[in-house]
Design a protein around this motif. Structure first.
Motif, PDB file in Angstrom:
ATOM      1  N   LYS A   1      58.764  19.832 -14.679  1.00  0.00           N
ATOM      2  CA  LYS A   1      59.951  20.624 -14.998  1.00  0.00           C
ATOM      3  C   LYS A   1      59.743  22.060 -14.561  1.00  0.00           C
ATOM      4  O   LYS A   1      58.632  22.582 -14.601  1.00  0.00           O
ATOM      5  CB  LYS A   1      60.221  20.594 -16.500  1.00  0.00           C
ATOM      6  N   GLY A   2      60.853  22.691 -14.166  1.00  0.00           N
ATOM      7  CA  GLY A   2      60.806  24.101 -13.815  1.00  0.00           C
ATOM      8  C   GLY A   2      60.285  24.396 -12.424  1.00  0.00           C
ATOM      9  O   GLY A   2      60.103  25.557 -12.070  1.00  0.00           O
ATOM     10  N   THR A   3      60.051  23.377 -11.613  1.00  0.00           N
ATOM     11  CA  THR A   3      59.590  23.594 -10.244  1.00  0.00           C
ATOM     12  C   THR A   3      60.657  23.111  -9.263  1.00  0.00           C
ATOM     13  O   THR A   3      61.532  22.328  -9.618  1.00  0.00           O
ATOM     14  CB  THR A   3      58.279  22.821  -9.950  1.00  0.00           C
ATOM     15  N   LYS A   4      60.570  23.582  -8.037  1.00  0.00           N
ATOM     16  CA  LYS A   4      61.479  23.147  -6.970  1.00  0.00           C
ATOM     17  C   LYS A   4      61.014  21.777  -6.501  1.00  0.00           C
ATOM     18  O   LYS A   4      60.047  21.651  -5.762  1.00  0.00           O
ATOM     19  CB  LYS A   4      61.458  24.179  -5.834  1.00  0.00           C
ATOM     20  N   ARG A   5      61.688  20.718  -6.946  1.00  0.00           N
ATOM     21  CA  ARG A   5      61.263  19.349  -6.667  1.00  0.00           C
ATOM     22  C   ARG A   5      62.060  18.681  -5.545  1.00  0.00           C
ATOM     23  O   ARG A   5      61.667  17.654  -5.032  1.00  0.00           O
ATOM     24  CB  ARG A   5      61.413  18.492  -7.934  1.00  0.00           C
ATOM     25  N   HIS A   6      63.207  19.244  -5.216  1.00  0.00           N
ATOM     26  CA  HIS A   6      64.139  18.610  -4.270  1.00  0.00           C
ATOM     27  C   HIS A   6      64.355  19.515  -3.061  1.00  0.00           C
ATOM     28  O   HIS A   6      64.124  20.716  -3.126  1.00  0.00           O
ATOM     29  CB  HIS A   6      65.465  18.328  -4.983  1.00  0.00           C
ATOM     30  N   PRO A   7      64.861  18.959  -1.958  1.00  0.00           N
ATOM     31  CA  PRO A   7      64.959  19.734  -0.719  1.00  0.00           C
ATOM     32  C   PRO A   7      66.066  20.784  -0.711  1.00  0.00           C
ATOM     33  O   PRO A   7      67.012  20.723  -1.487  1.00  0.00           O
ATOM     34  CB  PRO A   7      65.242  18.663   0.339  1.00  0.00           C
ATOM     35  N   THR A   8      65.914  21.711   0.213  1.00  0.00           N
ATOM     36  CA  THR A   8      66.956  22.674   0.559  1.00  0.00           C
ATOM     37  C   THR A   8      67.410  22.341   1.968  1.00  0.00           C
ATOM     38  O   THR A   8      66.591  22.262   2.881  1.00  0.00           O
ATOM     39  CB  THR A   8      66.412  24.117   0.508  1.00  0.00           C
ATOM     40  N   LEU A   9      68.713  22.126   2.137  1.00  0.00           N
ATOM     41  CA  LEU A   9      69.298  21.907   3.463  1.00  0.00           C
ATOM     42  C   LEU A   9      69.991  23.199   3.862  1.00  0.00           C
ATOM     43  O   LEU A   9      70.918  23.634   3.184  1.00  0.00           O
ATOM     44  CB  LEU A   9      70.326  20.765   3.443  1.00  0.00           C
ATOM     45  N   GLU A  10      69.558  23.793   4.951  1.00  0.00           N
ATOM     46  CA  GLU A  10      70.237  24.993   5.434  1.00  0.00           C
ATOM     47  C   GLU A  10      71.543  24.601   6.114  1.00  0.00           C
ATOM     48  O   GLU A  10      71.850  23.416   6.271  1.00  0.00           O
ATOM     49  CB  GLU A  10      69.313  25.776   6.366  1.00  0.00           C
TER      50      GLU A  10
ATOM     51  N   ASP B   1      78.565  23.620   5.562  1.00  0.00           N
ATOM     52  CA  ASP B   1      78.845  22.764   6.717  1.00  0.00           C
ATOM     53  C   ASP B   1      77.843  21.639   6.938  1.00  0.00           C
ATOM     54  O   ASP B   1      77.714  21.129   8.049  1.00  0.00           O
ATOM     55  CB  ASP B   1      78.971  23.605   8.001  1.00  0.00           C
ATOM     56  N   CYS B   2      77.143  21.226   5.894  1.00  0.00           N
ATOM     57  CA  CYS B   2      76.244  20.073   6.015  1.00  0.00           C
ATOM     58  C   CYS B   2      77.050  18.776   5.954  1.00  0.00           C
ATOM     59  O   CYS B   2      78.108  18.719   5.334  1.00  0.00           O
ATOM     60  CB  CYS B   2      75.205  20.081   4.896  1.00  0.00           C
ATOM     61  N   THR B   3      76.525  17.735   6.597  1.00  0.00           N
ATOM     62  CA  THR B   3      77.139  16.417   6.576  1.00  0.00           C
ATOM     63  C   THR B   3      76.097  15.429   6.064  1.00  0.00           C
ATOM     64  O   THR B   3      74.968  15.395   6.558  1.00  0.00           O
ATOM     65  CB  THR B   3      77.608  16.002   7.985  1.00  0.00           C
ATOM     66  N   ILE B   4      76.500  14.627   5.083  1.00  0.00           N
ATOM     67  CA  ILE B   4      75.615  13.650   4.466  1.00  0.00           C
ATOM     68  C   ILE B   4      76.318  12.297   4.517  1.00  0.00           C
ATOM     69  O   ILE B   4      77.471  12.181   4.075  1.00  0.00           O
ATOM     70  CB  ILE B   4      75.299  14.049   3.007  1.00  0.00           C
ATOM     71  N   TYR B   5      75.626  11.292   5.038  1.00  0.00           N
ATOM     72  CA  TYR B   5      76.206   9.952   5.157  1.00  0.00           C
ATOM     73  C   TYR B   5      75.743   9.033   4.030  1.00  0.00           C
ATOM     74  O   TYR B   5      74.919   9.415   3.196  1.00  0.00           O
ATOM     75  CB  TYR B   5      75.869   9.360   6.527  1.00  0.00           C
ATOM     76  N   GLN B   6      76.239   7.813   4.020  1.00  0.00           N
ATOM     77  CA  GLN B   6      76.003   6.865   2.930  1.00  0.00           C
ATOM     78  C   GLN B   6      74.533   6.539   2.726  1.00  0.00           C
ATOM     79  O   GLN B   6      73.749   6.541   3.652  1.00  0.00           O
ATOM     80  CB  GLN B   6      76.801   5.566   3.136  1.00  0.00           C
ATOM     81  N   GLY B   7      74.197   6.278   1.467  1.00  0.00           N
ATOM     82  CA  GLY B   7      72.864   5.827   1.133  1.00  0.00           C
ATOM     83  C   GLY B   7      71.771   6.870   1.228  1.00  0.00           C
ATOM     84  O   GLY B   7      70.590   6.538   1.189  1.00  0.00           O
ATOM     85  N   VAL B   8      72.113   8.129   1.338  1.00  0.00           N
ATOM     86  CA  VAL B   8      71.127   9.204   1.461  1.00  0.00           C
ATOM     87  C   VAL B   8      70.591   9.572   0.080  1.00  0.00           C
ATOM     88  O   VAL B   8      71.341   9.627  -0.894  1.00  0.00           O
ATOM     89  CB  VAL B   8      71.749  10.442   2.143  1.00  0.00           C
ATOM     90  N   THR B   9      69.289   9.840   0.016  1.00  0.00           N
ATOM     91  CA  THR B   9      68.680  10.383  -1.191  1.00  0.00           C
ATOM     92  C   THR B   9      68.072  11.735  -0.867  1.00  0.00           C
ATOM     93  O   THR B   9      67.274  11.853   0.071  1.00  0.00           O
ATOM     94  CB  THR B   9      67.575   9.452  -1.733  1.00  0.00           C
ATOM     95  N   LEU B  10      68.482  12.746  -1.614  1.00  0.00           N
ATOM     96  CA  LEU B  10      67.847  14.060  -1.568  1.00  0.00           C
ATOM     97  C   LEU B  10      67.097  14.153  -2.884  1.00  0.00           C
ATOM     98  O   LEU B  10      67.651  14.535  -3.911  1.00  0.00           O
ATOM     99  CB  LEU B  10      68.889  15.171  -1.413  1.00  0.00           C
ATOM    100  N   GLY B  11      65.843  13.705  -2.856  1.00  0.00           N
ATOM    101  CA  GLY B  11      65.107  13.479  -4.084  1.00  0.00           C
ATOM    102  C   GLY B  11      63.826  14.273  -4.198  1.00  0.00           C
ATOM    103  O   GLY B  11      63.440  15.012  -3.300  1.00  0.00           O
ATOM    104  N   GLY B  12      63.158  14.060  -5.326  1.00  0.00           N
ATOM    105  CA  GLY B  12      61.922  14.767  -5.620  1.00  0.00           C
ATOM    106  C   GLY B  12      60.715  13.864  -5.494  1.00  0.00           C
ATOM    107  O   GLY B  12      60.819  12.644  -5.461  1.00  0.00           O
ATOM    108  N   THR B  13      59.552  14.506  -5.457  1.00  0.00           N
ATOM    109  CA  THR B  13      58.290  13.762  -5.401  1.00  0.00           C
ATOM    110  C   THR B  13      57.364  14.148  -6.545  1.00  0.00           C
ATOM    111  O   THR B  13      56.231  13.709  -6.585  1.00  0.00           O
ATOM    112  CB  THR B  13      57.570  14.011  -4.059  1.00  0.00           C
ATOM    113  N   SER B  14      57.856  14.982  -7.461  1.00  0.00           N
ATOM    114  CA  SER B  14      57.035  15.354  -8.615  1.00  0.00           C
ATOM    115  C   SER B  14      57.894  15.297  -9.870  1.00  0.00           C
ATOM    116  O   SER B  14      59.122  15.257  -9.801  1.00  0.00           O
ATOM    117  CB  SER B  14      56.444  16.755  -8.444  1.00  0.00           C
TER     118      SER B  14
END
Length: 188
Positions: free
Chosen positions: A111-120, A95-108
């Motif tokens: 490889k093999g690490t959790k680089r991107h967000p989790t949306l509950e 039930d998440c809502t994502i609008y235009q131009g959104v980036t769910l990105g990494g900062t590192s």
């Protein structure tokens, strides 16, 4: 049926949606999620190149880029999705809502690490927002337009600004004091 459950959830959240047929034929965010589910299945059974090709084709058709490894929950709504980018280790709850131009990105780049967000479940990410890093955005949280979120957001909170900060909210109405607006200003 899961197809109609997803379509009906979009109709419930988008006042511009009129009929199931309109949503099925004309909502690229829905198409992107459907194509992602195919790519994700193929990714998980080891057909990674075919999964990437489907993901790439979906991006070309919809303007929405979702890496095939991303975990996407039920009834996720990508509205006006052009320019949405969702990185490899992202998890998106139901039930998440994502609008235009959104980036769910990494900062590192490790490889093999959790680089991107989790949306509950139930998170809303508004237009142009950037959520960058391997942290969690709590259930029912809201990310304001053009916010740059670099750390965890608690459940039910609203994050705005660059870098994002939490603004006070109440159960019945959002506080606009961060903008110098009082509830009385809204009623005039």
């Amino acid at each position: 049926m899961p197809l109609f459950e997803h379509v009906d959830s979009i109709i419930a959240r988008d006042p511009a949606a009129r009929t199931r047929l309109e949503v099925i034929l004309c909502y690229p965010g829905l198409h992107a999620v459907w194509l992602h589910r195919i790519a994700h299945f193929l990714w998980n059974i080891g057909l990674k190149l075919i999964a990437r090709i489907i993901s790439h084709t979906s991006r070309f058709i919809t303007g929405i880029e979702i890496h095939p490894a991303v975990v996407v929950g039920k009834r996720v709504f990508i509205d006006h999705g052009l320019g949405v980018v969702i990185g490899e280790t992202t998890v998106i709850g139901d039930d998440c809502t994502i609008y235009q131009g959104v980036t769910l990105g990494g900062t590192s780049l490790y490889k093999g690490t959790k680089r991107h967000p989790t949306l509950e479940a139930g998170v809303v990410v508004s237009a142009g927002a950037k959520v960058l890093g391997g942290f969690t955005v709590g259930q029912g949280a809201r990310i304001g337009s053009n916010a740059v979120v670099l750390k965890a957001v608690p459940a039910g909170a609203t994050a705005v600004g660059i870098p994002a900060r939490i603004v006070e909210t109440t159960d019945s109405q959002h506080s606009f004091t961060a903008y110098g607006i009082t509830p009385e200003d809204l009623s005039n």
